[in-house]
Write a protein that holds these residues in place. Structure first.
Motif, PDB file in Angstrom:
ATOM      1  N   THR A 132       0.832  -1.194   0.000  1.00 22.82           N
ATOM      2  CA  THR A 132       0.000   0.000   0.000  1.00 22.82           C
ATOM      3  C   THR A 132       0.871   1.251   0.000  1.00 22.82           C
ATOM      4  OG1 THR A 132      -0.162  -0.217   2.410  1.00 22.82           O
ATOM      5  CG2 THR A 132      -1.987  -1.078   1.106  1.00 22.82           C
ATOM      6  N   GLN A 186      -3.870   3.512  -2.115  1.00 25.75           N
ATOM      7  CA  GLN A 186      -5.106   4.300  -2.202  1.00 25.75           C
ATOM      8  C   GLN A 186      -4.859   5.593  -2.972  1.00 25.75           C
ATOM      9  OE1 GLN A 186      -8.284   3.030  -0.677  1.00 25.75           O
ATOM     10  NE2 GLN A 186      -6.842   1.396  -1.208  1.00 25.75           N
ATOM     11  N   ASN A 187      -4.307   5.453  -4.160  1.00 25.36           N
ATOM     12  CA  ASN A 187      -3.943   6.624  -4.966  1.00 25.36           C
ATOM     13  C   ASN A 187      -4.644   6.647  -6.318  1.00 25.36           C
ATOM     14  OD1 ASN A 187      -2.654   4.494  -6.193  1.00 25.36           O
ATOM     15  ND2 ASN A 187      -0.619   5.420  -6.244  1.00 25.36           N
ATOM     16  N   GLY A 188      -5.706   5.853  -6.461  1.00 26.89           N
ATOM     17  CA  GLY A 188      -6.361   5.708  -7.752  1.00 26.89           C
ATOM     18  C   GLY A 188      -7.423   6.749  -8.032  1.00 26.89           C
ATOM     19  N   LEU A 200     -11.169   3.784  -5.813  1.00 30.13           N
ATOM     20  CA  LEU A 200     -10.042   3.462  -4.950  1.00 30.13           C
ATOM     21  C   LEU A 200     -10.048   1.971  -4.650  1.00 30.13           C
ATOM     22  CD1 LEU A 200     -10.105   6.445  -2.427  1.00 30.13           C
ATOM     23  CD2 LEU A 200      -8.644   6.157  -4.437  1.00 30.13           C
ATOM     24  N   TYR A 237      -5.255   1.879  -9.106  1.00 32.02           N
ATOM     25  CA  TYR A 237      -4.109   2.342  -8.310  1.00 32.02           C
ATOM     26  C   TYR A 237      -2.856   2.259  -9.177  1.00 32.02           C
ATOM     27  CZ  TYR A 237      -3.271  -2.708  -7.723  1.00 32.02           C
ATOM     28  OH  TYR A 237      -3.062  -4.055  -7.943  1.00 32.02           O
TER      29      TYR A 237
END
Length: 696
Positions: free
Chosen positions: A57, A261-263, A268, A272
């Motif tokens: 992550t 959690q960067n999508g 999310l 990603y």
């Protein structure tokens, strides 16, 4: 949510095809079969941690995310870790928990468990660690997992490898058969223990809401996913519900597979990106039909995110992963919204390779940019379909006009090893199969050790060392229907206009063509032509321009000399108004814009071992249209492959129209019943899936 109305279609121009249902495997004495249908109210969880899986992550150099589950009555959990060789354990206490409730495997029964996740941080790069998880049961007793290991990424690494697995699903909702998945993932890992991570390309399981499938999937991959980080891609089957064939958000996948959690906002966990070494990997959710039918914004939002994500990448290699195929191998199951919306962004940033699942075949395209197909990798993106790592296969795959290489996977599961050595990328595809299903599948072959069936090299530092691609130019104009070149048929050319026989299209799609009324019916939609559209009142010669004006996607590939026809449902009235017509032999200036297609085939010498193991059956679906089927029956049929030799090495452009418009109806086809084929052709009705309102 969207109600999926299952249709029945048994196309059956394949003499010798037979249909049977999947039974459980015959298991040898010491062999474990991953096909249990027993799931209790705790989803088979106990006080001892299991379903242990690694992912990231955050930064792979200094962090490691570990997830697991226990019975919900446990009081708490502990995690300890240390550098391999150290005698002192460190404790990690910032453990997140969530309750996962899921259907056990039928419509009414539910169970629950607790899912834990921990992100270890401040780790040393290029270091091997060992770890152990302790569950504290309701009485305060400690229940320990076995000790396992992981390794952090090396600083500034440009030399590494990772594993890719196509769909691992069982093929039947009521039969959670994951022994083939166990065999494939175990063999891939045992032969590539120096891999840095692994990725599944979606459809990990047959039914995303049924924990009967997840339990077998995790158990089958145990010993690998607790040692090698697994970065999952979501497939359409992860959205499927047990009851009433609904689909929706893939909650079981999201709960158990932790990702950056960067999508894209609203996607999310399902979208990603991350860097490893000199590679950037972006993951997308391609399930528009299951999660947001007829809503292009489901994909355009992700395309906007992807545009920014790729613009920010400074890595030497860029890969994009999503489940459904923009360049497909199924007979007619296309994904036009995905192709129209995602590929322009991908090709704008010259992504090196796009990896897909969904079609269960092994194929790789030419280097594509817009409407141009190139043999120079520096000029386009390769679209790679990754085969199948599990039980389910299709009998209606074939070589398409855009394929530089195609390999059917009816005979065996497969996997890929992706190796990067600075500016050199190698993708090796292997087949491995120790399950004998020859009594029911004549195409089944045994590969008692992994056998390489394809190899792709892209060498940016020494382009001459890259895998050669060849493009065939047909002497006479050919017809391609849904990407499949029609053998033994030449398009009629008159005054640079193409005239085609619509009966070939109707036959290919299982529709009808009334040569008296000049009416073509495909997918229960009729297209009426006039005598003005014919050549000299010949009903077997209809002007290709008139098809486009009726909303059928038609283009001309001027280098391969081929007219391409496909039913995408995305030709708009504005596009038709702007249409300038197709002139055979002319280039793209004759129309306002372009799509794409071309053809070739690389034959791979593939000699499997012939000795056999215990008698076991593998699942297969023969659906040939757009959407996948949740309740598949088994069709063990013969392989159909369109072969095309390769000769001329050129860039390929196609003549066509802009690609924006409405999404076509979702169509699902399921093979059903036990059929015996008597010689000849069996016709059957088809009932197509209807759309319904869905929610994310």
């Amino acid at each position: 949510m969207k109600k999926r109305i299952l249709s029945l279609l048994i196309p059956l121009t394949l003499a010798g095809t037979m249909v049977s249902s999947v039974s459980s495997y015959t298991v040898k004495g010491s062999e474990v079969s991953y096909s249990s249908t027993a799931v209790d109210e705790n989803l088979n969880s106990t006080s001892t941690p299991d379903h242990i899986i690694l992912s990231w992550t955050n930064n792979p150099k200094t962090t490691q995310t570990i997830s697991w589950r226990t019975i919900s009555t446990n009081k708490s959990a502990k995690l300890k870790y240390r550098k391999l060789g150290s005698t002192v354990w460190s404790s990690f206490n910032n453990i997140k928990t969530e309750k996962l409730t899921s259907k056990t495997g039928n419509k009414t029964t539910e169970g629950s468990q607790t899912v834990y996740s921990a992100e270890l941080n401040n780790l040393s790069p290029n270091t091997k660690y060992e770890y152990q998880i302790i569950g504290i049961d309701k009485d305060g007793n400690e229940k320990m997992s076995s000790v396992s290991t992981f390794k952090t990424e090396k600083e500034n690494t440009t030399n590494f490898k990772f594993l890719i697995f196509g769909d691992s699903q069982s093929g039947l909702k009521e039969n959670p058969q994951y022994t083939p998945w166990h065999n494939t993932v175990t063999a891939a890992y045992e032969n590539n223990k120096d891999s840095s991570f692994m990725m599944n390309m979606g459809d990990l399981v047959e039914n995303g809401e049924s924990y009967m499938h997840w339990d077998n999937w995790f158990n089958a991959a145990d010993g690998v996913i607790n040692k090698l980080p697994e970065m999952a891609v979501q497939g359409n089957h992860e959205t499927y519900h047990v009851s009433d064939n609904d689909s929706g958000s893939p909650k079981n996948l999201v709960s158990q597979f932790k990702t950056p959690q960067n999508g894209s906002f609203g996607h999310l966990s399902q979208s990603y990106s991350f860097n490893y070494g000199n590679a950037h990997i972006a993951v997308l959710d391609s399930q528009i039909d299951e999660e947001a039918s007829n809503d292009d914004t489901f994909l355009t939002a992700q395309a906007e995110w992807l545009d920014k994500d790729l613009a920010g990448s400074k890595q030497k290699w860029n890969f994009v992963m999503f489940h459904k195929t923009p360049y497909y191998n199924k007979k007619t199951r296309n994904n036009p919204a995905i192709k129209d919306i995602l590929t322009p962004v991908i090709e704008k940033h010259h992504v090196d390779v796009v990896f897909n699942g969904h079609d269960h075949g092994l194929s790789r395209s030419y280097a594509i940019k817009g409407s141009t197909y190139n043999t120079d990798y520096a000029k386009g993106t390769v679209y790679y379909v990754t085969g199948r790592s599990g039980n389910k296969y299709y009998t209606d795959l074939n070589n398409k006009i855009w394929d530089a290489s195609f390999i059917d996977c009816q005979d065996s599961p497969s996997y890929e090893v992706v190796s990067i050595n600075d500016g050199k990328l190698t993708i090796d595809a292997y087949k491995y199969n120790i399950i004998d299903t020859s009594s029911s599948n004549k195409n089944n072959k045994l590969y008692k050790a992994p056998v390489k069936v394809d190899s792709l090299t892209i060498d940016k530092d020494n382009p001459a060392n890259s895998t050669k691609m060849n493009i065939k130019k047909f002497d006479k104009t050919k017809l391609s229907i849904a990407g499949t070149v029609q053998d033994n048929y030449d398009v009629t050319i008159n005054n640079k206009k193409a005239y085609i026989d619509l009966s070939l299209i109707s036959k290919y799609y299982g529709g009808t063509y009334d040569n008296k009324s000049l009416t073509l019916t495909v997918n229960k939609k009729s297209y009426k032509f006039t005598t003005a559209d014919t050549l000299n009142n010949d009903s077997s010669k209809i002007n290709a321009d008139s098809l486009y004006k009726q909303g059928i996607d038609v283009s001309y590939n001027n280098i391969s000399n081929c007219v391409l026809v496909d039913f995408t449902g995305r030709i708009t009235s504005d596009m038709i108004s702007a249409f300038k017509g197709i002139k055979i032999g002319d280039d793209t200036k004759n129309v306002s814009n372009n799509t794409a297609a071309d053809n070739s085939k690389n034959d791979i010498n593939n000699e499997p071992q012939s000795d056999k193991n215990s008698s076991k059956k593998q699942a297969v679906s023969t659906s040939s249209n757009k959407a996948d089927v949740k309740n598949d029956t088994t069709n063990l049929g013969k392989q159909t492959v369109t072969k095309a030799a390769a000769d001329k090495t050129k860039s390929v452009s196609t003549v066509a129209m802009p690609k924006t418009g409405s999404v076509i109806n979702d169509v699902t086809i399921a093979s059903v019943a036990v059929i015996l084929i008597i010689l000849g052709v069996i016709a059957a009705d088809s009932v197509y899936m209807k759309k319904k309102k869905n929610q994310q």
